[in-house]
Design a protein around this motif. Sequence first.
Motif, mmCIF file in Angstrom:
data_model
loop_
_atom_site.group_PDB
_atom_site.id
_atom_site.type_symbol
_atom_site.label_atom_id
_atom_site.label_comp_id
_atom_site.label_asym_id
_atom_site.label_seq_id
_atom_site.Cartn_x
_atom_site.Cartn_y
_atom_site.Cartn_z
ATOM 1 N N TRP A 188 0.836 -1.197 0.000
ATOM 2 C CA TRP A 188 0.000 0.000 0.000
ATOM 3 C C TRP A 188 0.871 1.247 0.000
ATOM 4 C CZ3 TRP A 188 -5.482 -0.373 0.511
ATOM 5 C CH2 TRP A 188 -5.951 -1.663 0.726
ATOM 6 N N ASN A 215 -8.002 12.837 -9.298
ATOM 7 C CA ASN A 215 -6.863 12.269 -8.560
ATOM 8 C C ASN A 215 -5.786 13.318 -8.315
ATOM 9 O OD1 ASN A 215 -8.067 9.728 -8.567
ATOM 10 N ND2 ASN A 215 -7.050 9.092 -10.448
ATOM 11 N N CYS A 241 -11.643 14.310 3.308
ATOM 12 C CA CYS A 241 -12.379 13.092 3.677
ATOM 13 C C CYS A 241 -13.821 13.163 3.181
ATOM 14 C CB CYS A 241 -12.351 12.912 5.194
ATOM 15 S SG CYS A 241 -10.745 12.381 5.844
ATOM 16 N N GLN A 271 -13.721 12.684 -0.526
ATOM 17 C CA GLN A 271 -13.457 11.281 -0.841
ATOM 18 C C GLN A 271 -14.710 10.441 -0.687
ATOM 19 O OE1 GLN A 271 -9.988 9.628 1.103
ATOM 20 N NE2 GLN A 271 -10.872 7.590 1.144
ATOM 21 N N LEU A 272 -15.524 10.726 0.336
ATOM 22 C CA LEU A 272 -16.753 9.971 0.535
ATOM 23 C C LEU A 272 -17.804 10.300 -0.531
ATOM 24 C CD1 LEU A 272 -17.083 10.190 4.422
ATOM 25 C CD2 LEU A 272 -16.417 8.202 3.071
ATOM 26 N N GLU A 313 -16.932 8.522 -6.035
ATOM 27 C CA GLU A 313 -16.952 7.064 -6.055
ATOM 28 C C GLU A 313 -15.800 6.507 -6.874
ATOM 29 O OE1 GLU A 313 -20.754 5.794 -7.402
ATOM 30 O OE2 GLU A 313 -21.813 6.540 -5.630
ATOM 31 N N PRO A 351 -12.459 4.618 -7.165
ATOM 32 C CA PRO A 351 -11.765 3.684 -6.255
ATOM 33 C C PRO A 351 -10.356 4.121 -5.887
ATOM 34 C CG PRO A 351 -11.976 2.764 -8.480
ATOM 35 C CD PRO A 351 -12.810 3.994 -8.450
ATOM 36 N N SER A 385 -9.593 6.000 -2.426
ATOM 37 C CA SER A 385 -9.459 5.268 -1.165
ATOM 38 C C SER A 385 -8.018 4.842 -0.904
ATOM 39 C CB SER A 385 -10.363 4.034 -1.178
ATOM 40 O OG SER A 385 -9.982 3.150 -2.217
ATOM 41 N N ASN A 397 -5.926 6.985 1.767
ATOM 42 C CA ASN A 397 -6.106 6.785 3.218
ATOM 43 C C ASN A 397 -5.917 8.092 3.989
ATOM 44 O OD1 ASN A 397 -6.701 4.012 3.152
ATOM 45 N ND2 ASN A 397 -4.540 3.499 3.031
ATOM 46 N N HIS A 449 -7.767 9.545 6.041
ATOM 47 C CA HIS A 449 -8.167 9.517 7.451
ATOM 48 C C HIS A 449 -6.985 9.228 8.370
ATOM 49 C CE1 HIS A 449 -8.561 5.370 5.964
ATOM 50 N NE2 HIS A 449 -8.234 5.003 7.184
ATOM 51 N N TYR A 466 -14.097 4.817 10.780
ATOM 52 C CA TYR A 466 -13.210 4.077 9.878
ATOM 53 C C TYR A 466 -12.760 2.726 10.426
ATOM 54 C CZ TYR A 466 -12.868 8.188 6.913
ATOM 55 O OH TYR A 466 -13.163 9.226 6.072
ATOM 56 N N LEU A 522 -13.446 -2.294 6.051
ATOM 57 C CA LEU A 522 -12.236 -1.612 5.601
ATOM 58 C C LEU A 522 -11.004 -2.411 6.012
ATOM 59 C CD1 LEU A 522 -13.077 2.061 6.597
ATOM 60 C CD2 LEU A 522 -12.899 1.179 4.279
#
Length: 518
Positions: free
Chosen positions: A93, A227, A257, A260-261, A264, A266, A269, A272, A274, A297, A302
């Motif tokens: 990651w 992005n 955050c 990001q929510l 949609e 991918p 995410s 990260n 948070h 979270y 997750l």
Amino acid sequence: MFGTESSLSMFLNTLTPKFYVALTGTSSLISGLILIFEWWYFRKYGTSFIEQVSVSHLRPLLGGVDSSSPSNSNTSNGEPDSNRQSVSECKVWRNPLNLFRGAEYNRYTWVTGREPLTYYDMNLSAQDHQTFFTCDSDHLRPADAIMQKAWRERNPQARISAAHEALELEDCATAYILLAEEEATTIMEAERLFKQALKAGEGCYRRSQQLQHHGTQYEAQHRRDTNVLVYIKRRLAMCSRKLGRTREAVKMMRDLCVFQLMKEFPLLSMFNIHENLLESLLELQNYADVQAVLAKYDDISLPKSATICYTAALLKARAVSDKFSPEAASRRGLSTAEMNAVEAIHRAVEFNPHVPKYLLEMKSLILPPEHILKRGDSEAIAYAFFHLQHWKRVEGALNLLHCTWEGTFRMIPYPLEKGHLFYPYPICTETADRELLPKAVFHEVSVYPKKELPFFILFTAGLCSFTAMLALLTHQFPELMGVFAKAFLSTLFAPLNFIMEKVESILPSSLWHQLTRI
């Protein structure tokens, strides 16, 4: 009976010393080959081949229980163990708190002469940049076409030169990103470049947002611009955090955050964000907001992380750590709050057992890599590098961790086969961490569970040494070794001869004669 003994004695007398040399030499060779294969298999896979075959195949045949079966495995998340194991165990990651390559990693290299990043780590970053900052329509715009090639360049100077070339054509957000990441030598300079990137990125985002429904090409371009915008804002927030403007950083991270929510995509995410927010809130000692972020979270849907598990443990330890005493706890037992804190620590240690040694300063820290492996040494370094100060700030938290963390291992005696709260510990973390972290010149990769030589490797090593010694002695002293061999065989068969004599004395001679004929 006596005929059998005489034929055996005659057979032993006819054996020459060359036979004993050949026998012991062949035995030594076979045991040596087994030893070499076992050692190679152990070094590559971390377990003994013979032991693995015994546990996996022979034990079920003999009526034992297969420890890897789903019925025996812990299903802590409410889903079958086989489903959880199907997820890639050693997925690498992006480090949410990764440092700036020019302002931090390169300065370390200038001072120490050591490279803090491995080629594998930098190659993964290059792949990430191509995924985040490029799209199929880049060739239609000259500046983006130049940057598409720049992200593939291995030479840092070639990348920087390409970014300057793109900026000569137009205000290119990704060119500013590259210069802020790799050319800027201070955080303030990086922040200035990111602000310029933000201005250019917002313009591109607004234009592509209006055209995103006109076709797949425009949709891909809008996804790329999204992005880029999120990446820039996240790095600007990190600049504010590093420059001491923590409240400003928290506001920016909260906005990210929410963004990001709402979106949609991918790829968002993967940032990260948070985890950046948790670290900044801990710096402000705003523990209520930290708990609110964890409640949102720290969810089974997750992927867990060391930041989430250890931050949850820190909050529960904070409630009891200032008054915790191991002597008093052993006399009166643990209170409910102390038990909750200890269980949270055990949960965190089970997820990543490498972290406590860094928090307790039993092992020295190095600069965290740009990518981490969840539950691995690389994640432990990245977490402790940024969060050690937060544990030190909570009075008694490190003392509570020191007194309780090793108790986790009593609950999971075979962590590679069965977990307690999480799925079994992946056996591939050591290999991946060795690729991500610098060589053992100035960092020794932490390994869990600590590998000890299996019994079968020790046994074959002893057998090989013993037979090799016998072969050497037989070659040097053939007659003497022949005498020893005959004496050894006579001693070995003495109990059998004694039993046969007793049986012969008890049974009738006619019956014994018929049995010997059979």
